[in-house]
Design an enzyme around this catalytic site. Structure first.
Site, PDB file in Angstrom:
ATOM      1  N   GLY A  17      31.403  35.315  30.066  1.00 47.68           N
ATOM      2  CA  GLY A  17      32.165  34.883  28.898  1.00 47.68           C
ATOM      3  C   GLY A  17      33.605  34.533  29.200  1.00 47.68           C
ATOM      4  O   GLY A  17      34.151  33.558  28.662  1.00 47.68           O
ATOM      5  N   ASP A  37      27.541  35.267  40.521  1.00 50.27           N
ATOM      6  CA  ASP A  37      27.047  35.746  39.237  1.00 50.27           C
ATOM      7  C   ASP A  37      25.526  35.850  39.320  1.00 50.27           C
ATOM      8  O   ASP A  37      24.885  35.015  39.964  1.00 50.27           O
ATOM      9  CB  ASP A  37      27.449  34.802  38.098  1.00 50.27           C
ATOM     10  CG  ASP A  37      27.500  35.499  36.749  1.00 50.27           C
ATOM     11  OD1 ASP A  37      28.602  35.583  36.176  1.00 50.27           O
ATOM     12  OD2 ASP A  37      26.451  35.973  36.270  1.00 50.27           O
ATOM     13  N   ASP A  64      23.112  39.588  43.192  1.00 58.77           N
ATOM     14  CA  ASP A  64      23.181  40.887  42.529  1.00 58.77           C
ATOM     15  C   ASP A  64      24.190  41.742  43.272  1.00 58.77           C
ATOM     16  O   ASP A  64      23.957  42.146  44.417  1.00 58.77           O
ATOM     17  CB  ASP A  64      21.806  41.542  42.526  1.00 58.77           C
ATOM     18  CG  ASP A  64      21.784  42.877  41.791  1.00 58.77           C
ATOM     19  OD1 ASP A  64      22.849  43.309  41.296  1.00 58.77           O
ATOM     20  OD2 ASP A  64      20.703  43.493  41.705  1.00 58.77           O
ATOM     21  N   ASN A  90      35.981  40.593  38.873  1.00 62.65           N
ATOM     22  CA  ASN A  90      35.791  40.484  37.426  1.00 62.65           C
ATOM     23  C   ASN A  90      34.442  41.006  36.950  1.00 62.65           C
ATOM     24  O   ASN A  90      34.314  41.446  35.801  1.00 62.65           O
ATOM     25  CB  ASN A  90      35.953  39.007  37.028  1.00 62.65           C
ATOM     26  CG  ASN A  90      35.547  38.735  35.605  1.00 62.65           C
ATOM     27  OD1 ASN A  90      36.154  39.214  34.665  1.00 62.65           O
ATOM     28  ND2 ASN A  90      34.482  37.949  35.432  1.00 62.65           N
ATOM     29  N   TYR A  94      28.378  46.968  31.039  1.00 70.83           N
ATOM     30  CA  TYR A  94      29.013  47.835  30.047  1.00 70.83           C
ATOM     31  C   TYR A  94      27.969  48.464  29.118  1.00 70.83           C
ATOM     32  O   TYR A  94      27.963  48.214  27.902  1.00 70.83           O
ATOM     33  CB  TYR A  94      30.041  47.039  29.227  1.00 70.83           C
ATOM     34  CG  TYR A  94      29.630  45.604  28.960  1.00 70.83           C
ATOM     35  CD1 TYR A  94      28.791  45.262  27.907  1.00 70.83           C
ATOM     36  CD2 TYR A  94      30.050  44.598  29.828  1.00 70.83           C
ATOM     37  CE1 TYR A  94      28.404  43.959  27.695  1.00 70.83           C
ATOM     38  CE2 TYR A  94      29.660  43.286  29.629  1.00 70.83           C
ATOM     39  CZ  TYR A  94      28.844  42.969  28.556  1.00 70.83           C
ATOM     40  OH  TYR A  94      28.453  41.663  28.368  1.00 70.83           O
ATOM     41  N   SER A 142      40.564  46.621  31.547  1.00 77.24           N
ATOM     42  CA  SER A 142      40.114  46.564  30.157  1.00 77.24           C
ATOM     43  C   SER A 142      41.053  47.322  29.240  1.00 77.24           C
ATOM     44  O   SER A 142      41.662  48.328  29.625  1.00 77.24           O
ATOM     45  CB  SER A 142      38.706  47.176  30.040  1.00 77.24           C
ATOM     46  OG  SER A 142      38.323  47.327  28.695  1.00 77.24           O
ATOM     47  N   TYR A 155      31.876  52.798  31.988  1.00 77.76           N
ATOM     48  CA  TYR A 155      32.643  51.553  32.017  1.00 77.76           C
ATOM     49  C   TYR A 155      34.135  51.847  32.096  1.00 77.76           C
ATOM     50  O   TYR A 155      34.851  51.301  32.948  1.00 77.76           O
ATOM     51  CB  TYR A 155      32.324  50.724  30.772  1.00 77.76           C
ATOM     52  CG  TYR A 155      33.127  49.443  30.653  1.00 77.76           C
ATOM     53  CD1 TYR A 155      32.782  48.316  31.392  1.00 77.76           C
ATOM     54  CD2 TYR A 155      34.214  49.361  29.788  1.00 77.76           C
ATOM     55  CE1 TYR A 155      33.508  47.136  31.281  1.00 77.76           C
ATOM     56  CE2 TYR A 155      34.945  48.183  29.666  1.00 77.76           C
ATOM     57  CZ  TYR A 155      34.594  47.076  30.418  1.00 77.76           C
ATOM     58  OH  TYR A 155      35.323  45.921  30.302  1.00 77.76           O
ATOM     59  N   LYS A 159      36.879  51.034  35.146  1.00 78.95           N
ATOM     60  CA  LYS A 159      38.102  50.258  34.989  1.00 78.95           C
ATOM     61  C   LYS A 159      39.325  51.077  35.398  1.00 78.95           C
ATOM     62  O   LYS A 159      40.309  50.540  35.911  1.00 78.95           O
ATOM     63  CB  LYS A 159      38.233  49.755  33.553  1.00 78.95           C
ATOM     64  CG  LYS A 159      37.141  48.766  33.147  1.00 78.95           C
ATOM     65  CD  LYS A 159      37.088  47.580  34.095  1.00 78.95           C
ATOM     66  CE  LYS A 159      36.061  46.545  33.688  1.00 78.95           C
ATOM     67  NZ  LYS A 159      36.044  45.367  34.597  1.00 78.95           N
ATOM     68  N   PRO A 185      42.125  42.593  29.706  1.00 78.89           N
ATOM     69  CA  PRO A 185      41.824  41.838  28.484  1.00 78.89           C
ATOM     70  C   PRO A 185      41.666  42.769  27.285  1.00 78.89           C
ATOM     71  O   PRO A 185      41.241  43.918  27.408  1.00 78.89           O
ATOM     72  CB  PRO A 185      40.484  41.150  28.812  1.00 78.89           C
ATOM     73  CG  PRO A 185      40.375  41.198  30.301  1.00 78.89           C
ATOM     74  CD  PRO A 185      41.061  42.468  30.707  1.00 78.89           C
TER      75      PRO A 185
END
Length: 250
Positions: A17, A37, A64, A90, A94, A142, A155, A159, A185
């Site tokens: 995204g 990816d 992977d 990146n 989650y 995050s 998650y 981070k 972000p």
């Protein structure tokens, strides 16, 4: 837009995204992007959205990141060709549920993709960056590190680890002309938001908490990444840039 002509960038989660738009902008700025990816559909969409005259500089690898031996072999081949100028860590998963419901395997998988992959990619790129006296490492963290979310323990843990690595690497690598920074972000309307049971309510909550009364878009993250990749950001390292519309202020 910063001129990235000739820069060779490794980007994990590059078709997601936030990664999709950034990848396109890096290509438009002249960079060569090695995009890792594992999502076949999103990879196909990224290729389809890449202008024909830029596709030669997009090297899409469906991989992977939890498969450590394969990733190490892949990276060894890449850096043998020529050095990487930048690494953008990146990629992340989650899963969302109460802490006590996670199995040990689930916890390990989050750590493998969100943290260990960053270790592997950075370790592979470091010798080339050190030899050329220039490099950029960007870790995507995050807003959840501020403690405002439940049911995301592994998650948030991952981070936090990336933020620690940002500071440790910045201290260690700076003498070789390598900067290391983090981008945190805020709440962006991506697939990650699908974990929320009330989308409309969540959207309203986000806008209420932000100082800027619009939702963030991928271009906001792309702009921050381009800045950290630039020569102009060469005296900035070990820092975290919050891109969240003023939700949190430090």
């Amino acid at each position: 837009m910063s001129d990235l002509t000739g820069r060779r960038i490794l980007y994990t989660g590059a078709a997601g995204g936030l990664g999709h738009q950034t990848t396109l902008q890096l290509l438009m700025a002249g960079a060569e992007v090695i995009a890792l990816d594992r999502d076949h559909r999103k990879n196909a969409e990224l290729v389809a959205d890449t202008p024909a005259d830029l596709r030669a500089r997009l090297h899409l690898v469906e991989a992977d990141l939890a498969d450590k031996p394969s990733i190490e072999t892949l990276l060894a081949g890449l850096v043998a060709e020529r050095p990487l100028d930048a690494v953008i860590n990146n990629a992340a998963i989650y899963p969302s549920k109460p802490f006590e419901e996670y199995t040990s395997d689930e916890l390990a998988l989050v750590h493998a993709i969100n943290v260990e992959a960053a270790l592997i990619c950075t370790r592979a790129a470091l010798p080339g960056m050190r030899a050329q006296g220039w490099g950029r490492i960007i870790n995507v963290t995050s807003i959840t590190l501020t403690g405002g979310w439940e049911n995301l323990t592994p998650y948030v843990q991952s981070k936090g680890a990336l933020m620690g690595l940002t500071r440790a690497w910045a201290r260690e690598f700076g003498k070789w002309g390598i900067t290391v920074n983090a981008i945190a972000p805020g709440a962006f309307p991506t697939d990650a938001e699908k974990i929320h049971p009330d989308p409309a309510g969540y959207n309203a909550m986000v806008l209420e908490r932000q100082a800027v009364k619009r939702r963030g878009h991928a271009g906001d993250i792309a702009a921050a990444i381009r800045f950290f990749l630039s020569d102009e950001a060469g005296f900035i390292t070990g820092q975290s840039l919050a891109v969240n519309g003023g939700w949190t202020m430090h």
